[in-house]
Design a protein around this motif. Structure first.
Motif, PDB file in Angstrom:
ATOM      1  N   MET A   1       0.676  -1.105  -0.067  1.00 17.43           N
ATOM      2  CA  MET A   1      -0.076   0.017   0.079  1.00 17.43           C
ATOM      3  C   MET A   1       0.836   1.230  -0.196  1.00 17.43           C
ATOM      4  O   MET A   1       0.573   2.188  -0.681  1.00 17.43           O
ATOM      5  CB  MET A   1      -0.831   0.008   1.247  1.00 17.43           C
ATOM      6  N   TYR A   2       1.861   0.999   0.723  1.00 17.56           N
ATOM      7  CA  TYR A   2       2.930   2.335   0.836  1.00 17.56           C
ATOM      8  C   TYR A   2       3.451   2.761  -0.383  1.00 17.56           C
ATOM      9  O   TYR A   2       3.478   3.940  -1.041  1.00 17.56           O
ATOM     10  CB  TYR A   2       4.145   2.263   1.758  1.00 17.56           C
ATOM     11  N   ARG A   3       3.884   1.511  -1.236  1.00 17.76           N
ATOM     12  CA  ARG A   3       4.438   2.131  -2.541  1.00 17.76           C
ATOM     13  C   ARG A   3       3.429   2.489  -3.452  1.00 17.76           C
ATOM     14  O   ARG A   3       3.896   3.331  -4.219  1.00 17.76           O
ATOM     15  CB  ARG A   3       5.101   0.539  -3.123  1.00 17.76           C
ATOM     16  N   LYS A   4       2.227   2.092  -3.388  1.00 14.93           N
ATOM     17  CA  LYS A   4       1.306   2.721  -4.287  1.00 14.93           C
ATOM     18  C   LYS A   4       1.289   4.318  -4.042  1.00 14.93           C
ATOM     19  O   LYS A   4       0.823   5.019  -4.815  1.00 14.93           O
ATOM     20  CB  LYS A   4      -0.156   1.890  -3.970  1.00 14.93           C
ATOM     21  N   ILE A   5       1.007   4.374  -2.749  1.00 13.95           N
ATOM     22  CA  ILE A   5       0.730   5.970  -2.401  1.00 13.95           C
ATOM     23  C   ILE A   5       2.111   6.676  -2.869  1.00 13.95           C
ATOM     24  O   ILE A   5       1.646   7.852  -3.289  1.00 13.95           O
ATOM     25  CB  ILE A   5       0.523   5.999  -0.778  1.00 13.95           C
ATOM     26  N   ARG A 263      16.730 -19.560  -7.609  1.00  5.89           N
ATOM     27  CA  ARG A 263      17.092 -18.424  -6.765  1.00  5.89           C
ATOM     28  C   ARG A 263      18.435 -17.534  -7.056  1.00  5.89           C
ATOM     29  O   ARG A 263      19.377 -18.084  -7.360  1.00  5.89           O
ATOM     30  CB  ARG A 263      17.217 -18.700  -5.270  1.00  5.89           C
ATOM     31  N   PRO A 264      18.373 -16.269  -6.792  1.00  7.92           N
ATOM     32  CA  PRO A 264      19.492 -15.499  -7.007  1.00  7.92           C
ATOM     33  C   PRO A 264      20.387 -15.628  -5.712  1.00  7.92           C
ATOM     34  O   PRO A 264      19.892 -15.752  -4.707  1.00  7.92           O
ATOM     35  CB  PRO A 264      19.212 -14.130  -7.195  1.00  7.92           C
ATOM     36  N   VAL A 265      21.662 -15.740  -6.153  1.00  7.93           N
ATOM     37  CA  VAL A 265      22.615 -15.711  -4.776  1.00  7.93           C
ATOM     38  C   VAL A 265      22.938 -14.326  -4.426  1.00  7.93           C
ATOM     39  O   VAL A 265      23.602 -14.167  -3.294  1.00  7.93           O
ATOM     40  CB  VAL A 265      23.587 -16.375  -4.813  1.00  7.93           C
ATOM     41  N   PHE A 266      22.739 -13.366  -5.305  1.00 11.10           N
ATOM     42  CA  PHE A 266      23.168 -11.829  -5.121  1.00 11.10           C
ATOM     43  C   PHE A 266      21.902 -11.109  -5.467  1.00 11.10           C
ATOM     44  O   PHE A 266      21.340 -11.357  -6.487  1.00 11.10           O
ATOM     45  CB  PHE A 266      24.328 -11.537  -5.886  1.00 11.10           C
ATOM     46  N   ALA A 267      21.464 -10.311  -4.795  1.00 14.22           N
ATOM     47  CA  ALA A 267      20.129  -9.369  -4.966  1.00 14.22           C
ATOM     48  C   ALA A 267      20.325  -8.063  -4.213  1.00 14.22           C
ATOM     49  O   ALA A 267      20.719  -7.894  -3.265  1.00 14.22           O
ATOM     50  CB  ALA A 267      18.978 -10.096  -4.576  1.00 14.22           C
ATOM     51  N   CYS A 268      19.977  -7.142  -5.186  1.00 15.53           N
ATOM     52  CA  CYS A 268      20.065  -5.728  -4.673  1.00 15.53           C
ATOM     53  C   CYS A 268      18.613  -5.005  -5.047  1.00 15.53           C
ATOM     54  O   CYS A 268      18.207  -5.069  -6.206  1.00 15.53           O
ATOM     55  CB  CYS A 268      21.256  -4.932  -5.507  1.00 15.53           C
ATOM     56  N   GLY A 269      18.299  -4.387  -3.975  1.00 19.11           N
ATOM     57  CA  GLY A 269      17.175  -3.448  -4.191  1.00 19.11           C
ATOM     58  C   GLY A 269      17.228  -2.052  -3.631  1.00 19.11           C
ATOM     59  O   GLY A 269      18.520  -1.649  -3.532  1.00 19.11           O
ATOM     60  N   ASN A 270      16.221  -1.346  -3.348  1.00 27.79           N
ATOM     61  CA  ASN A 270      16.425  -0.139  -2.569  1.00 27.79           C
ATOM     62  C   ASN A 270      15.441   0.255  -1.621  1.00 27.79           C
ATOM     63  O   ASN A 270      14.202  -0.262  -1.612  1.00 27.79           O
ATOM     64  CB  ASN A 270      16.464   1.055  -3.896  1.00 27.79           C
ATOM     65  N   GLU A 271      15.518   1.173  -0.750  1.00 27.20           N
ATOM     66  CA  GLU A 271      14.617   1.340   0.135  1.00 27.20           C
ATOM     67  C   GLU A 271      13.817   2.874  -0.158  1.00 27.20           C
ATOM     68  O   GLU A 271      14.486   3.760  -0.743  1.00 27.20           O
ATOM     69  CB  GLU A 271      15.689   1.909   1.518  1.00 27.20           C
ATOM     70  N   GLY A 272      12.510   2.916  -0.204  1.00 30.17           N
ATOM     71  CA  GLY A 272      11.855   3.701  -0.666  1.00 30.17           C
ATOM     72  C   GLY A 272      10.527   3.304  -0.857  1.00 30.17           C
ATOM     73  O   GLY A 272       9.461   4.048  -0.982  1.00 30.17           O
ATOM     74  N   GLY A 273      10.098   2.048  -0.905  1.00 27.69           N
ATOM     75  CA  GLY A 273       8.909   1.759  -1.433  1.00 27.69           C
ATOM     76  C   GLY A 273       8.463   0.375  -0.965  1.00 27.69           C
ATOM     77  O   GLY A 273       7.635  -0.447  -0.895  1.00 27.69           O
ATOM     78  N   ALA A 274       9.504  -0.411  -0.229  1.00 31.26           N
ATOM     79  CA  ALA A 274       9.602  -1.714   0.308  1.00 31.26           C
ATOM     80  C   ALA A 274       9.378  -2.675  -0.799  1.00 31.26           C
ATOM     81  O   ALA A 274       8.715  -3.953  -0.699  1.00 31.26           O
ATOM     82  CB  ALA A 274       8.489  -1.890   1.228  1.00 31.26           C
ATOM     83  N   GLY A 275       9.544  -2.418  -2.039  1.00 31.65           N
ATOM     84  CA  GLY A 275       9.082  -3.326  -3.388  1.00 31.65           C
ATOM     85  C   GLY A 275      10.148  -4.458  -3.605  1.00 31.65           C
ATOM     86  O   GLY A 275       9.829  -5.520  -4.248  1.00 31.65           O
ATOM     87  N   ASP A 276      11.232  -4.325  -2.773  1.00 29.82           N
ATOM     88  CA  ASP A 276      12.366  -5.244  -2.943  1.00 29.82           C
ATOM     89  C   ASP A 276      12.443  -6.290  -1.846  1.00 29.82           C
ATOM     90  O   ASP A 276      13.325  -7.385  -2.143  1.00 29.82           O
ATOM     91  CB  ASP A 276      13.614  -4.706  -3.451  1.00 29.82           C
ATOM     92  N   LEU A 277      11.871  -6.190  -0.860  1.00 31.11           N
ATOM     93  CA  LEU A 277      11.967  -6.989   0.385  1.00 31.11           C
ATOM     94  C   LEU A 277      11.818  -8.611  -0.018  1.00 31.11           C
ATOM     95  O   LEU A 277      12.721  -9.247   0.607  1.00 31.11           O
ATOM     96  CB  LEU A 277      11.326  -6.449   1.534  1.00 31.11           C
ATOM     97  N   ALA A 278      10.882  -8.919  -0.552  1.00 37.06           N
ATOM     98  CA  ALA A 278      10.443 -10.231  -0.990  1.00 37.06           C
ATOM     99  C   ALA A 278      11.580 -10.935  -1.960  1.00 37.06           C
ATOM    100  O   ALA A 278      11.939 -11.865  -1.740  1.00 37.06           O
ATOM    101  CB  ALA A 278       9.069 -10.444  -1.509  1.00 37.06           C
ATOM    102  N   MET A 279      12.030  -9.959  -2.805  1.00 44.55           N
ATOM    103  CA  MET A 279      13.145 -10.668  -3.733  1.00 44.55           C
ATOM    104  C   MET A 279      14.552 -10.810  -2.744  1.00 44.55           C
ATOM    105  O   MET A 279      15.233 -11.818  -2.847  1.00 44.55           O
ATOM    106  CB  MET A 279      13.562  -9.758  -4.702  1.00 44.55           C
ATOM    107  N   LEU A 280      14.581 -10.005  -1.864  1.00 47.16           N
ATOM    108  CA  LEU A 280      15.922 -10.274  -1.106  1.00 47.16           C
ATOM    109  C   LEU A 280      15.861 -11.118  -0.116  1.00 47.16           C
ATOM    110  O   LEU A 280      16.628 -12.174  -0.072  1.00 47.16           O
ATOM    111  CB  LEU A 280      16.299  -8.679  -0.259  1.00 47.16           C
TER     112      LEU A 280
END
Length: 338
Positions: A1-5, A263-280
C-alpha cells in the motif's frame, strides 16, 4: 500500500510540474561511462570501507575453486531492481514515457484529449488521479503502452529514449544511472555472474535500453507485463490492455521463478517503497552463500534524501542482516561523468 501511495504522490508532483521542455532534448551523447573493472580496484566509484570490502570478499570466496563457499557458474545469479537501484526514480521513467505517449497519441488523434485518462494529463488534472489512485495510474499505463504491435511499441521506446530528458537535472536518461552500480554489474559479470534486472516497471520498456544502459540483454529482464495475443494474419504479437503479471513486492520472487527458474545468490534493491524485500528474502533462502543489499537514498546534495515512513526496508535489513548502501558514505560518486 505504501508503494502505491508513494508512486501516486510522485506522479501527481510530476503532473503538476511537467512541461514539454521536461521530456524533449537533443540526441543522446555517446556513452563513455561503462566501467571497466581493474585488478587494482574493481569498484573505483565506491569509497573504501566495510561494504566495499564485503562485496569483494564475497565474490572472491564464492568464485574460488576448492573453497567450501564455491558457487558453480550456472548458479551465480544476480538480480537488481531498476528504479532507485540502477537509476534515479524521482520521477519514474515509466511516468515520463506515459506522458510522452500521451503527447504523441493526442497529436495523432486530437479527439483523445477529450477522453480519460488522456484528458487528465493534457489538462494536468491532479484530482482525476487522486480520486482514481492506483487504478487510474494503471489505466494510464495500459492506454499508452498497449493497443499496438510489439514492433510499434519498440519503435516508440527508441524515439522516447533518444529524446527524453530527466526533469530537474536536464540530462539525458543515461546520466541518471548510478556509476557505482555500473561498476558492480561489470565486476560481477567478470567473475562469472549472470546479471538480471527484476523491475516493477514494464518489462518491454526496460528491455528497450537494458543492453545499452547496463550491458544486460533483453532475455535477462524480468518485469511487469501485459497480456499478449498472436495475430496470425499479420504474423505479429499484439499488446492487450490487460495486466498479466505485476512484478513488485511478492510478485518479484514469482517473476524470478517464472523467468529464471532459480534463486539469485546476489540481490540488490532499494529503500523507498519496500518493493524489493521479498526478492531479497527469496535470495537469502539459497543453498549457496548469498548476499543482499539495499540502496538507502540519504544524499540530498548529490541525489535525494527520502525514506519510508514506517522504515520497513531498513528495519528488515537489520533483522535479516542485509547490507545497506549509504549513498552519502559508500559512493564516491553517484552519476556518470558527462
Amino acid at each position: 500500500m505504501y508503494r502505491k501511495i508513494y508512486m501516486l504522490s510522485l506522479f501527481l508532483l510530476l503532473l503538476g510540474s511537467c512541461k514539454k521542455s521536461d521530456i524533449v532534448t537533443t540526441t543522446d551523447p555517446k556513452d563513455s561511462t561503462t566501467a571497466v573493472a581493474t585488478s587494482r580496484d574493481p569498484l573505483p566509484s565506491w569509497n573504501d570501507g566495510a561494504l566495499k570490502k564485503d562485496i569483494i570478499d564475497y565474490v572472491a570466496k564464492v568464485t574460488k575453486e576448492g573453497s567450501p563457499d564455491f558457487i558453480p557458474v550456472e548458479s551465480r545469479i544476480a538480480t537488481f531492481d531498476n528504479d532507485g537501484t540502477l537509476w534515479a526514480e524521482k520521477p519514474y521513467v515509466q511516468e515520463l514515457f506515459a506522458f510522452y505517449r500521451v503527447k504523441k497519441m493526442v497529436e495523432a488523434n486530437p479527439a483523445l484529449a477529450k477522453k480519460q485518462p488522456f484528458k487528465a494529463v493534457v489538462e494536468k488534472d491532479k484530482a482525476f488521479f487522486e480520486k482514481g489512485g492506483d487504478k487510474a495510474l494503471i489505466e494510464l499505463v495500459a492506454a499508452t503502452h498497449t493497443g499496438m504491435t510489439e514492433d510499434e511499441f519498440e519503435a516508440a521506446t527508441k524515439d522516447f529514449f533518444a529524446e527524453a530528458q530527466y526533469p530537474g537535472r536536464n540530462v539525458v536518461l543515461k546520466q541518471v544511472r548510478y556509476q557505482p552500480q555500473l561498476e558492480l554489474l561489470n565486476y560481477l559479470r567478470a567473475n562469472g555472474f549472470k546479471t538480471f534486472i527484476v523491475t516493477g516497471g514494464t518489462v518491454e520498456l526496460v528491455r528497450a535500453i537494458s543492453a545499452d544502459f547496463y550491458g544486460i540483454p533483453k532475455d535477462q529482464v524480468v518485469g511487469t507485463s501485459f497480456k499478449y495475443q498472436f495475430d496470425d494474419a499479420k504474423n505479429t504479437i499484439l499488446r492487450e490492455p490487460a495486466l498479466d503479471h505485476f512484478n513488485d513486492k511478492e510478485g518479484k520472487p514469482v517473476g524470478i521463478q517464472l523467468h529464471i527458474g532459480q534463486r539469485p545468490v546476489f540481490a540488490c534493491g532499494n529503500e523507498g517503497g519496500a518493493g524489493d524485500l521479498a526478492m531479497l528474502r527469496y535470495s537469502q533462502g539459497s543453498k549457496y552463500p548469498s548476499f543482499q543489499m539495499i540502496v538507502n537514498h540519504n544524499d540530498s546534495i548529490r541525489e535525494y534524501n527520502y525514506q519510508e515512513k514506517d522504515n520497513l526496508s531498513l528495519n528488515t535489513a537489520a533483522k535479516y542482516k542485509y547490507h545497506v548502501i549509504s549513498m552519502k558514505d559508500d559512493w564516491k560518486k553517484i552519476f556518470p561523468d558527462k
